[in-house]
Design an enzyme around this catalytic site. Structure first.
Site, PDB file in Angstrom:
ATOM      1  N   SER A  68     -17.261  93.475  46.822  1.00  0.00           N
ATOM      2  CA  SER A  68     -17.779  92.761  45.799  1.00  0.00           C
ATOM      3  C   SER A  68     -16.468  92.620  44.532  1.00  0.00           C
ATOM      4  O   SER A  68     -15.442  92.147  44.618  1.00  0.00           O
ATOM      5  CB  SER A  68     -18.942  93.202  44.899  1.00  0.00           C
ATOM      6  OG  SER A  68     -19.320  92.344  43.924  1.00  0.00           O
ATOM      7  N   ASP A 282     -17.134  86.795  40.435  1.00  0.00           N
ATOM      8  CA  ASP A 282     -16.651  88.062  41.133  1.00  0.00           C
ATOM      9  C   ASP A 282     -16.295  87.948  42.403  1.00  0.00           C
ATOM     10  O   ASP A 282     -16.257  86.699  43.069  1.00  0.00           O
ATOM     11  CB  ASP A 282     -17.764  89.268  40.919  1.00  0.00           C
ATOM     12  CG  ASP A 282     -19.070  89.209  41.922  1.00  0.00           C
ATOM     13  OD1 ASP A 282     -19.099  87.991  42.526  1.00  0.00           O
ATOM     14  OD2 ASP A 282     -19.556  90.141  42.163  1.00  0.00           O
ATOM     15  N   ALA A 378     -27.018  91.723  33.181  1.00  0.00           N
ATOM     16  CA  ALA A 378     -26.323  91.262  31.905  1.00  0.00           C
ATOM     17  C   ALA A 378     -24.836  90.891  32.515  1.00  0.00           C
ATOM     18  O   ALA A 378     -24.139  90.070  31.941  1.00  0.00           O
ATOM     19  CB  ALA A 378     -26.105  92.356  31.077  1.00  0.00           C
ATOM     20  N   ARG A 502     -27.682 107.105  32.226  1.00  0.00           N
ATOM     21  CA  ARG A 502     -28.050 107.272  33.842  1.00  0.00           C
ATOM     22  C   ARG A 502     -27.020 107.372  34.765  1.00  0.00           C
ATOM     23  O   ARG A 502     -25.893 106.879  34.229  1.00  0.00           O
ATOM     24  CB  ARG A 502     -28.939 105.787  34.113  1.00  0.00           C
ATOM     25  CG  ARG A 502     -28.096 104.659  34.045  1.00  0.00           C
ATOM     26  CD  ARG A 502     -28.779 103.536  34.584  1.00  0.00           C
ATOM     27  NE  ARG A 502     -28.757 103.297  36.007  1.00  0.00           N
ATOM     28  CZ  ARG A 502     -27.591 102.792  36.587  1.00  0.00           C
ATOM     29  NH1 ARG A 502     -26.646 102.435  35.994  1.00  0.00           N
ATOM     30  NH2 ARG A 502     -27.785 102.708  37.908  1.00  0.00           N
TER      31      ARG A 502
END
Ligand code: GN1
Ligand code: MG
Length: 549
Positions: A68, A282, A378, A502
């Protein structure tokens, strides 16, 4: 019941030895790391793909070799289930176990225990298709994958260089061929025809917008979008930039959706013209963000949240115009969604919004609960799902006026322009362009839906990120004990403050997200929380970044 040909497995596995002292984990996006560590993992993923296909009675399983938005020297591997969705969660543990077996004996033991506990009939056929992005390491890894498939004599087709969403699309087409849910022709060409045909219907008769400048991050999106252009004809004009896939080191470098979103700035080298439209893919073309420059030269980002808002607004209007009140629209976000976007969705559009943990599989799953489920991270990864019953309604509706008939035709085409298997930068681009064309909107008008709260994402390198445990869609820490209380006490001091912590599922860091009423307050909040986290779990390791408060 047949058994595994152990001699064959030993020979093939001998060609793909596991590196010592490496522990592999199938994470949010499959296995992803430095390409030179991946040979044995990809080989074993091939074995698992064949087992999964046998378990599902010979349904086709997909495999994509990509890392990616990560740098060129990285690579990764990810499996796709029959309807084009991510590998079922419970199988992640099996593929992780296979990848970590230290010896051939252990490998055989794990395969046998899977065969017996999951009741896999090895006499069933296995069918697996695969593709890869433009990374130089992809070809050798694809060969390792094929060796894995040979262990269980799987039938296979190599789709060569494709975008991640194309591979998802092809997998679904192969599994639905000849059924009422037939998804399309299982080829890149079939994909181009389907999307372009729907797009042309949607913009037919409308005034064409000015050209879109498209940054392809020097990744697979570049050659594939070039391939797509003839199918789109003159329905759209796109100027492609960052399309150098020959020079691998340029992949995702200073460009692409991740760079633009993380740095909140245009790709290096792009001279922006105010009020023109720009978009970035991307490296494997499953994410997209838009942006423009305002008249005062400020850079304005139209990220996944803005795209979700635009899509939800448009679909709600279309459903109303079509007179199909029975179809409800919902939006799925993660905790990283800008607070202003959530407010806009809830209070202006009046749609239900769910918040789920990071990772597309969570969003996708939740979105299937709505008639029409819009989901976006997002960072620009997302799509729109139409439930089977919503599709049925849309396809059987006739409308009682010419205006209703047009809205129904548009809804049908809209469901076709959207890749419903996974977030897809090509398909997302087309639906954004559809909406802007139908409304004749500039990016600035789109942007006026709401104003983003300033936000900041900070990475904290800690000693052991596994000690951080979250609940409530990752918005609250339950471990280490007491840390969440300390975070809450700081957040309370900031106007419109929100922050959560996180552990990343793809990098060895803990992520801190913060937003507040102004930029300086946001930065202060983010760096205070980052400092707090660092002090909790650094044990003196590494330097405390200077900006941490
Ligand atoms: C904050 C952020 O952007 N996190 C990304 C990132 O996950 P982490 O678990 O945060 O490392 O990679 C995922 C896979 O690409 C993507 O789904 C997710 O949105
Ligand atoms: Mg991607």
């Amino acid at each position: 019941m047949a058994s595994v040909n152990i001699e064959n497995l030993n020979t093939l596995s001998g060609l793909h030895p596991k590196p010592e002292n490496v522990k592999f984990t199938y994470g949010t996006a499959g296995f992803r790391m430095k390409a030179e560590l991946l040979d044995s993992v990809v080989f074993r993923t091939g074995i698992l793909a064949a087992l999964r296909s046998k378990k599902l009675d010979g349904k086709v399983i997909g495999c994509m070799i990509t890392a990616s938005h990560n740098p060129a020297q990285d690579n990764g591997v990810k499996l796709v289930d029959p309807m084009g969705e991510m590998l079922e969660g419970s199988w992640e543990a099996h593929v992780t176990a296979l990848s970590n077996a230290e010896t051939n004996e252990q490998l055989v033991d794990i395969i046998h225990s899977m065969v017996s506990s999951l009741k896999i009939d090895l006499t069933k056929p296995a069918k697996v298709v695969f593709g890869r992005d433009t990374r130089p390491s992809g070809e050798a890894l694809a060969a390792a994958f094929v060796d894995g498939l040979k262990v269980l004599d799987a039938e296979t087709t190599d789709y060569g260089i494709v975008t991640t969403p194309q591979l998802h699309y092809i997998t679904r087409c192969l599994n639905t061929a000849g059924t009422p849910e037939a998804y399309g022709e299982p080829s890149a060409e079939g994909y181009y025809k389907k999307l372009a045909g729907a797009f042309k219907t949607l913009v037919d008769g409308k005034t064409k917008l000015s050209p879109l400048t498209l940054d392809c991050a020097n990744g697979v999106g570049a050659p594939k979008f070039q391939e797509f252009v003839p199918f789109l004809g003159d329905s759209i004009s796109v100027n492609i930039m960052n399309d150098d896939v020959e020079n691998a080191s340029k992949l995702n470098l200073n460009s692409g959706a991740d760079y633009v979103k993380s740095n909140q700035r245009a790709p290096v080298g792009l001279k922006m013209v105010p009020q023109q439209r720009y978009a970035s893919f991307d490296g494997d073309a499953d994410r997209i963000v838009y942006y423009y420059q305002d008249d005062d030269s400020t850079f304005k980002l139209l990220d996944g949240d803005k795209i979700a808002g635009l899509a939800a607004m448009f679909i709600i209007d279309l459903v109303k115009a079509a007179g199909i009140d029975s179809i409800s629209v919902g939006v799925v976000q993660t905790a990283y969604a800008n607070g202003a976007s959530t407010q806009y969705l809830r209070n202006t559009l009046n749609v239900p919004v769910s918040c789920v943990p990071t990772g597309v599989k969570h969003l996708h799953h939740e979105a299937t609960k709505y008639d029409v489920g819009v989901y976006f991270e997002a960072n620009g990864h997302g799509t729109v799902l139409f439930s089977p019953s919503a599709l049925k309604t849309i396809h059987s509706a006739e409308g009682s006026s010419p205006a209703q008939a047009v809205a129904i035709r548009n809804l049908r085409a809209f469901s076709d322009v959207i890749n419903q298997t996974v977030g897809d930068a090509f398909s997302d681009l087309l639906f954004v362009e559809t909406i802007l064309t139908q409304r004749q909107w500039t990016p600035k008008i789109w942007d006026q839906a709401y104003t983003d709260l300033p936000n900041r994402l900070v990475k904290v390198v800690v000693q052991d990120r596994s000690i951080f445990k979250t609940v409530d869609a990752e918005r609250k820490l339950v471990e280490p004990a007491g840390l969440q209380d300390a975070i809450d006490a700081i957040v309370l001091k900031f106007r419109d403050g929100r922050s959560f912590v996180r552990p990343s599922g793809t990098e060895d860091v803990v992520r801190v997200y913060a937003e507040a009423a102004t930029r300086p307050e946001t930065d202060e909040l983010a760096f205070r929380i980052a400092g707090l986290v660092f002090d909790y779990n650094s044990n003196g390791s590494g330097l405390r970044p200077r900006e941490f408060i």
